[in-house]
Write a protein that holds these residues in place. Structure first.
Motif, mmCIF file in Angstrom:
data_model
loop_
_atom_site.group_PDB
_atom_site.id
_atom_site.type_symbol
_atom_site.label_atom_id
_atom_site.label_comp_id
_atom_site.label_asym_id
_atom_site.label_seq_id
_atom_site.Cartn_x
_atom_site.Cartn_y
_atom_site.Cartn_z
ATOM 1 N N LEU A 63 0.946 -1.265 -0.062
ATOM 2 C CA LEU A 63 -0.004 0.053 0.142
ATOM 3 C C LEU A 63 0.822 1.187 -0.133
ATOM 4 O O LEU A 63 0.365 2.295 -0.515
ATOM 5 C CB LEU A 63 -0.868 0.077 1.243
ATOM 6 C CG LEU A 63 -2.073 -1.157 1.338
ATOM 7 C CD1 LEU A 63 -2.940 -0.946 2.158
ATOM 8 C CD2 LEU A 63 -2.812 -1.211 -0.086
ATOM 9 N N ASN A 64 1.967 1.287 0.456
ATOM 10 C CA ASN A 64 2.847 2.456 0.588
ATOM 11 C C ASN A 64 3.571 2.775 -0.850
ATOM 12 O O ASN A 64 3.915 3.955 -1.186
ATOM 13 C CB ASN A 64 4.069 2.114 1.455
ATOM 14 C CG ASN A 64 3.644 2.430 2.945
ATOM 15 O OD1 ASN A 64 2.735 3.183 3.277
ATOM 16 N ND2 ASN A 64 4.318 1.765 4.051
ATOM 17 N N GLN A 65 3.394 1.801 -1.806
ATOM 18 C CA GLN A 65 3.656 2.059 -3.126
ATOM 19 C C GLN A 65 2.640 1.775 -3.889
ATOM 20 O O GLN A 65 2.684 1.506 -5.330
ATOM 21 C CB GLN A 65 4.831 1.124 -3.421
ATOM 22 C CG GLN A 65 4.553 -0.388 -3.420
ATOM 23 C CD GLN A 65 5.917 -1.085 -3.671
ATOM 24 O OE1 GLN A 65 6.514 -0.986 -4.664
ATOM 25 N NE2 GLN A 65 6.112 -2.183 -2.902
ATOM 26 N N ILE A 66 1.357 2.098 -3.681
ATOM 27 C CA ILE A 66 0.328 1.507 -4.507
ATOM 28 C C ILE A 66 0.042 2.157 -5.667
ATOM 29 O O ILE A 66 -0.267 1.856 -6.554
ATOM 30 C CB ILE A 66 -0.987 1.801 -3.639
ATOM 31 C CG1 ILE A 66 -2.232 0.968 -4.332
ATOM 32 C CG2 ILE A 66 -1.420 2.996 -3.228
ATOM 33 C CD1 ILE A 66 -3.557 0.914 -3.398
ATOM 34 N N ASN A 67 0.774 3.554 -5.684
ATOM 35 C CA ASN A 67 0.415 4.249 -6.909
ATOM 36 C C ASN A 67 1.306 3.962 -8.182
ATOM 37 O O ASN A 67 1.510 4.311 -9.127
ATOM 38 C CB ASN A 67 0.616 5.861 -6.554
ATOM 39 C CG ASN A 67 -0.453 6.494 -5.688
ATOM 40 O OD1 ASN A 67 -1.602 6.026 -5.929
ATOM 41 N ND2 ASN A 67 -0.170 7.448 -4.840
ATOM 42 N N SER B 13 -7.028 6.524 1.222
ATOM 43 C CA SER B 13 -8.248 5.794 0.795
ATOM 44 C C SER B 13 -8.220 5.174 -0.382
ATOM 45 O O SER B 13 -7.552 5.580 -1.346
ATOM 46 C CB SER B 13 -9.474 6.742 0.925
ATOM 47 O OG SER B 13 -9.465 7.742 -0.122
ATOM 48 N N LEU B 14 -8.886 3.957 -0.641
ATOM 49 C CA LEU B 14 -9.211 3.659 -1.830
ATOM 50 C C LEU B 14 -9.532 4.506 -2.905
ATOM 51 O O LEU B 14 -9.107 4.428 -3.873
ATOM 52 C CB LEU B 14 -9.912 2.245 -1.858
ATOM 53 C CG LEU B 14 -10.040 1.316 -3.039
ATOM 54 C CD1 LEU B 14 -8.750 1.061 -3.480
ATOM 55 C CD2 LEU B 14 -10.901 0.329 -2.709
ATOM 56 N N LYS B 15 -10.568 5.217 -2.512
ATOM 57 C CA LYS B 15 -11.045 6.238 -3.478
ATOM 58 C C LYS B 15 -10.032 7.183 -4.085
ATOM 59 O O LYS B 15 -10.010 7.620 -5.331
ATOM 60 C CB LYS B 15 -12.149 7.013 -2.791
ATOM 61 C CG LYS B 15 -12.963 8.115 -3.773
ATOM 62 C CD LYS B 15 -14.028 8.761 -3.243
ATOM 63 C CE LYS B 15 -15.110 9.580 -4.343
ATOM 64 N NZ LYS B 15 -16.146 10.225 -3.813
ATOM 65 N N GLU B 16 -9.291 7.679 -3.204
ATOM 66 C CA GLU B 16 -8.033 8.686 -3.495
ATOM 67 C C GLU B 16 -7.141 7.835 -4.395
ATOM 68 O O GLU B 16 -6.709 8.524 -5.396
ATOM 69 C CB GLU B 16 -7.347 8.956 -2.291
ATOM 70 C CG GLU B 16 -6.209 10.098 -2.540
ATOM 71 C CD GLU B 16 -6.654 11.192 -3.051
ATOM 72 O OE1 GLU B 16 -6.127 12.009 -3.722
ATOM 73 O OE2 GLU B 16 -7.948 11.743 -2.682
ATOM 74 N N ILE C 137 -4.992 4.951 -10.468
ATOM 75 C CA ILE C 137 -4.751 3.441 -10.823
ATOM 76 C C ILE C 137 -5.978 2.935 -11.129
ATOM 77 O O ILE C 137 -7.229 3.381 -10.587
ATOM 78 C CB ILE C 137 -4.243 2.527 -9.627
ATOM 79 C CG1 ILE C 137 -3.812 1.255 -9.654
ATOM 80 C CG2 ILE C 137 -5.151 2.710 -8.362
ATOM 81 C CD1 ILE C 137 -3.138 0.390 -8.572
ATOM 82 N N LYS C 138 -6.177 1.878 -12.135
ATOM 83 C CA LYS C 138 -7.386 1.425 -12.577
ATOM 84 C C LYS C 138 -7.711 0.095 -11.825
ATOM 85 O O LYS C 138 -6.801 -0.764 -11.272
ATOM 86 C CB LYS C 138 -7.009 0.888 -14.118
ATOM 87 C CG LYS C 138 -7.279 2.070 -15.095
ATOM 88 C CD LYS C 138 -6.999 1.525 -16.576
ATOM 89 C CE LYS C 138 -6.759 2.710 -17.500
ATOM 90 N NZ LYS C 138 -8.140 3.647 -17.226
ATOM 91 N N ILE C 139 -9.044 -0.089 -11.959
ATOM 92 C CA ILE C 139 -9.366 -1.165 -10.958
ATOM 93 C C ILE C 139 -10.399 -2.166 -11.624
ATOM 94 O O ILE C 139 -11.384 -1.653 -12.173
ATOM 95 C CB ILE C 139 -10.232 -0.558 -9.840
ATOM 96 C CG1 ILE C 139 -9.276 0.210 -8.790
ATOM 97 C CG2 ILE C 139 -10.768 -1.681 -8.816
ATOM 98 C CD1 ILE C 139 -9.944 0.982 -7.603
ATOM 99 N N ALA C 140 -10.148 -3.197 -11.509
ATOM 100 C CA ALA C 140 -10.940 -4.332 -12.177
ATOM 101 C C ALA C 140 -11.625 -5.251 -11.057
ATOM 102 O O ALA C 140 -11.025 -5.530 -9.904
ATOM 103 C CB ALA C 140 -10.421 -5.348 -12.997
ATOM 104 N N VAL C 141 -12.661 -5.688 -11.133
ATOM 105 C CA VAL C 141 -13.273 -6.500 -10.220
ATOM 106 C C VAL C 141 -13.781 -7.843 -10.801
ATOM 107 O O VAL C 141 -14.183 -7.703 -11.986
ATOM 108 C CB VAL C 141 -14.585 -5.953 -9.562
ATOM 109 C CG1 VAL C 141 -13.966 -4.736 -8.721
ATOM 110 C CG2 VAL C 141 -15.549 -5.469 -10.520
ATOM 111 N N VAL C 142 -13.823 -8.988 -9.907
ATOM 112 C CA VAL C 142 -14.695 -10.247 -10.433
ATOM 113 C C VAL C 142 -15.966 -10.143 -9.661
ATOM 114 O O VAL C 142 -16.037 -10.744 -8.574
ATOM 115 C CB VAL C 142 -13.569 -11.565 -10.067
ATOM 116 C CG1 VAL C 142 -14.389 -12.678 -10.679
ATOM 117 C CG2 VAL C 142 -12.382 -11.211 -10.725
#
Length: 265
Positions: free
Chosen positions: A57-61, A87-90, A95-100
């Protein structure tokens, strides 16, 4: 006279899930007339070690994509990001997000985030087969359950040339017992159907049933319909219970509801 609006009238149905998950789902079955008995087959909490998650998370971007395969992944990533003053919204702005899955997408939407990709079918294979870009050179963050999850998505992205960081963000554990009301209805062999939502709910249910009812626990369910949410759950159910009566065509609890209505109408 057939009760058209209550196709599950007086049917005793057990839902195996986390306590929180059962509360969300039982309403749609009750609306169709079912009597719902809770069977919390998993408890959900932090992984044993939070350091790998904090490092990611510290390198999430630096990641190109996050791929969530469950609503729990979303909730626990956001919880930890908030602990780290983000936050995840921030993060979703960069970053792009995919969901299953539909429910996972709905959970993301509840956080005010629109998924960048949702596969046409709510299984991992559909995400891989329909992913919008090549995986070559991508940095992918894959939050997952600590134990028991599939390695399929991570494996396929690595084969495609992605750098995948697979990190445990939560763990599902087995509760200590089954509610007395649920054990009572099982002991009387008066359960019409049991719903399973994951391989772990199958395993933990069997463990708790044997712990409570003894080695002949399966005999109490010989007239009970076993319904599953998708292919992986079906595989485990066949292995542990020896059968599956119906699998949801749409891999959601609404899909299992449809199967229950078809069976009992």
């Amino acid at each position: 006279m057939k009760i058209v609006d209550l196709p599950l009238d007086q049917k005793n149905i057990i839902i195996t899930r986390s306590i929180e998950g059962i509360l969300d789902i039982k309403k749609i079955f009750i609306k169709k007339g079912a009597n719902i008995y809770d069977f919390p087959a998993i408890s959900i909490g932090d992984p044993d070690d939070l350091n790998p998650l904090d490092e990611a998370l510290n390198q999430i971007n630096d990641f190109h994509w996050i791929i969530f395969s469950s609503s729990n992944g979303i909730k626990f990533v956001d919880k930890r990001l908030k602990y780290l003053n983000s936050s995840l919204k921030e993060c979703s702005k960069k970053i792009k997000i995919a969901v299953v899955g539909e429910k996972t997408a709905k959970t993301l939407d509840d956080f005010g985030i629109k998924a960048d990709f949702i596969p046409p079918e709510f299984v991992a294979e559909s995400l891989i087969n329909n992913f919008p870009i090549s995986g070559y050179g991508l940095r992918v963050f894959l939050p997952r359950v600590q134990t028991g999850g599939r390695d399929f998505i991570a494996s396929e992205f690595r084969k495609a040339g992605s750098c995948v960081s697979e990190v445990a963000v939560y763990e599902t554990r087995c509760p200590d017992s089954i509610p007395e009301e649920t054990i009572d209805i099982i002991s009387k062999r008066n359960v019409h159907a049991i719903m399973f939502s994951s391989g772990k709910t199958v395993l933990n249910s069997a463990f708790l049933l044997e712990k409570t009812l003894g080695k002949d626990w399966l005999k109490y369910l010989d007239q009970t319909k076993l319904l599953t949410i998708g292919p992986q759950t079906t595989k485990m159910c066949k292995k542990i219970f020896g059968r599956v009566d119906s699998q949801a065509k749409k891999f959601t609890f609404e899909g299992i509801l449809d199967e229950a209505i078809n069976i009992f109408s």
